[in-house]
Design a protein around this motif. Structure first.
Motif, mmCIF file in Angstrom:
data_model
loop_
_atom_site.group_PDB
_atom_site.id
_atom_site.type_symbol
_atom_site.label_atom_id
_atom_site.label_comp_id
_atom_site.label_asym_id
_atom_site.label_seq_id
_atom_site.Cartn_x
_atom_site.Cartn_y
_atom_site.Cartn_z
ATOM 1 N N GLN A 17 0.880 -1.266 -0.001
ATOM 2 C CA GLN A 17 0.084 0.033 -0.052
ATOM 3 C C GLN A 17 0.955 1.424 -0.099
ATOM 4 O OE1 GLN A 17 -3.211 -0.112 2.770
ATOM 5 N NE2 GLN A 17 -3.602 -2.129 2.555
ATOM 6 N N LEU A 18 2.199 1.141 0.524
ATOM 7 C CA LEU A 18 2.840 2.301 0.725
ATOM 8 C C LEU A 18 4.194 2.308 -0.123
ATOM 9 C CD1 LEU A 18 2.913 2.166 4.666
ATOM 10 C CD2 LEU A 18 1.242 3.711 3.236
ATOM 11 N N GLY A 19 4.778 1.142 -0.486
ATOM 12 C CA GLY A 19 6.121 1.081 -1.196
ATOM 13 C C GLY A 19 6.196 1.709 -2.710
ATOM 14 N N ARG A 20 5.221 2.255 -3.192
ATOM 15 C CA ARG A 20 5.582 2.639 -4.568
ATOM 16 C C ARG A 20 5.929 4.218 -4.378
ATOM 17 N NH1 ARG A 20 1.426 0.322 -8.794
ATOM 18 N NH2 ARG A 20 1.471 -1.658 -8.174
ATOM 19 N N LYS A 21 6.852 4.401 -5.315
ATOM 20 C CA LYS A 21 7.706 5.731 -5.317
ATOM 21 C C LYS A 21 6.494 6.755 -5.097
ATOM 22 C CE LYS A 21 11.307 8.035 -8.116
ATOM 23 N NZ LYS A 21 11.930 8.491 -6.936
ATOM 24 N N TRP A 22 6.857 7.704 -4.314
ATOM 25 C CA TRP A 22 6.229 8.978 -3.894
ATOM 26 C C TRP A 22 5.017 8.921 -2.913
ATOM 27 C CZ3 TRP A 22 8.723 13.136 -5.238
ATOM 28 C CH2 TRP A 22 9.669 13.317 -6.290
ATOM 29 N N ALA A 23 4.816 7.402 -2.769
ATOM 30 C CA ALA A 23 3.519 7.499 -2.020
ATOM 31 C C ALA A 23 3.848 8.197 -0.218
ATOM 32 C CB ALA A 23 3.151 6.101 -1.683
ATOM 33 N N PRO A 45 9.209 18.977 -6.773
ATOM 34 C CA PRO A 45 9.653 19.302 -8.215
ATOM 35 C C PRO A 45 9.725 18.188 -9.359
ATOM 36 C CG PRO A 45 10.927 20.714 -6.717
ATOM 37 C CD PRO A 45 10.331 19.586 -5.817
ATOM 38 N N GLU A 46 10.236 17.058 -8.593
ATOM 39 C CA GLU A 46 10.626 16.009 -9.522
ATOM 40 C C GLU A 46 9.107 15.061 -9.622
ATOM 41 O OE1 GLU A 46 14.066 13.716 -8.795
ATOM 42 O OE2 GLU A 46 14.819 15.667 -8.188
ATOM 43 N N LEU A 47 8.206 15.416 -8.912
ATOM 44 C CA LEU A 47 6.880 14.673 -8.906
ATOM 45 C C LEU A 47 6.173 14.965 -10.249
ATOM 46 C CD1 LEU A 47 4.556 12.543 -8.056
ATOM 47 C CD2 LEU A 47 4.118 14.596 -6.151
ATOM 48 N N SER A 48 5.483 14.189 -11.028
ATOM 49 C CA SER A 48 4.816 14.573 -12.299
ATOM 50 C C SER A 48 3.201 14.563 -12.069
ATOM 51 C CB SER A 48 4.970 13.619 -13.451
ATOM 52 O OG SER A 48 4.425 12.395 -13.317
ATOM 53 N N ALA A 49 2.380 15.533 -12.662
ATOM 54 C CA ALA A 49 1.060 15.424 -12.448
ATOM 55 C C ALA A 49 0.390 14.083 -12.589
ATOM 56 C CB ALA A 49 0.390 16.675 -13.066
ATOM 57 N N LYS A 50 0.978 13.426 -13.687
ATOM 58 C CA LYS A 50 0.504 11.947 -13.873
ATOM 59 C C LYS A 50 0.693 11.015 -12.736
ATOM 60 C CE LYS A 50 0.310 8.493 -17.340
ATOM 61 N NZ LYS A 50 1.143 7.677 -18.488
ATOM 62 N N MET A 51 1.877 11.065 -12.192
ATOM 63 C CA MET A 51 2.222 10.008 -11.077
ATOM 64 C C MET A 51 1.430 10.573 -9.845
ATOM 65 S SD MET A 51 4.324 7.702 -9.816
ATOM 66 C CE MET A 51 6.042 7.627 -10.519
ATOM 67 N N LEU A 52 1.398 11.665 -9.677
ATOM 68 C CA LEU A 52 0.591 12.268 -8.401
ATOM 69 C C LEU A 52 -0.842 11.737 -8.528
ATOM 70 C CD1 LEU A 52 0.205 13.811 -5.712
ATOM 71 C CD2 LEU A 52 -0.102 15.941 -7.353
ATOM 72 N N SER A 53 -1.368 11.916 -9.719
ATOM 73 C CA SER A 53 -2.822 11.518 -9.857
ATOM 74 C C SER A 53 -2.865 10.076 -9.685
ATOM 75 C CB SER A 53 -3.338 11.879 -11.196
ATOM 76 O OG SER A 53 -4.350 11.461 -11.395
#
Lengths: 127, 127
Positions: A17-23, A45-53
């Protein structure tokens, strides 16, 4: 941990649940009072909108994050931690203390007083 | 956590050392007394030897895992947790409790008594 007869190892289940990058970074920002999509992007700054979504949707599916439509015109959406999400304070506090203890020179220009107490107020806020 | 003036966020720094796939699982196995390359593979059928080798090297570089040549002929190598690695007991214990609290039905066929205490003996062993 075979001695416990776990059907599913609880540490692995948590990491699913928590291990993916940025979580963990997004959850950290939520503990720090950030609520808006844009704020998460600004603080990373290195987090993309798509990844965040993608991550926000996954964290909602795991009932760690909730999403509220505060206003429809103009649209205002706020993200927050659920009760389950707030229970992660322990995990994030332990992760923070680990680097503070073993890598103080990378973490601080000058180690402040009372850092442990100040971090507790972030990760174990009064209800 | 801008209020803390961190040079490098300690949570991100910890995740840089622990966040890659399988790292936490390998550390869990070390807390559970596994010491041999083969044992890590046996307890994790989906973990490849190549991935395990890469992660063990990274964890050694971060001074979380150490490697001892116990015997040269035939070769016997043992992996273990360094002092820094053992300090991760807090992190793993918190991760375990999180799923035990929020997903007991996935974790257990039948929830045992004293699970928290028994887990403490794994992640906070007497010196």
């Amino acid at each position: 941990m075979s001695q416990f007869n776990f059907r599913h190892c609880p540490i692995e289940l948590s990491m699913e649940q928590l291990g993916r990058k940025w979580a963990i970074t997004i959850i950290r920002d939520l503990f720090n009072g950030k609520t808006r999509f844009k704020e998460f992007l600004e603080s990373n700054p290195e987090l993309s909108a798509k990844m965040l979504s993608t991550r926000l949707k996954e964290l909602q599916q795991h009932d760690i994050v909730d999403k509220k439509v505060v206003r429809t015109t103009p649209l205002l959406i706020e993200y927050g931690l659920t009760e389950k999400g707030r229970a992660l304070g322990n995990v994030l506090y332990s992760l923070a203390l680990f680097s503070i203890r073993f890598h103080p020179d990378e973490v601080f220009d000058e180690p402040p007083d009372n850092i442990e107490e100040d971090l507790r107020s972030v990760f174990f806020p009064p209800k």
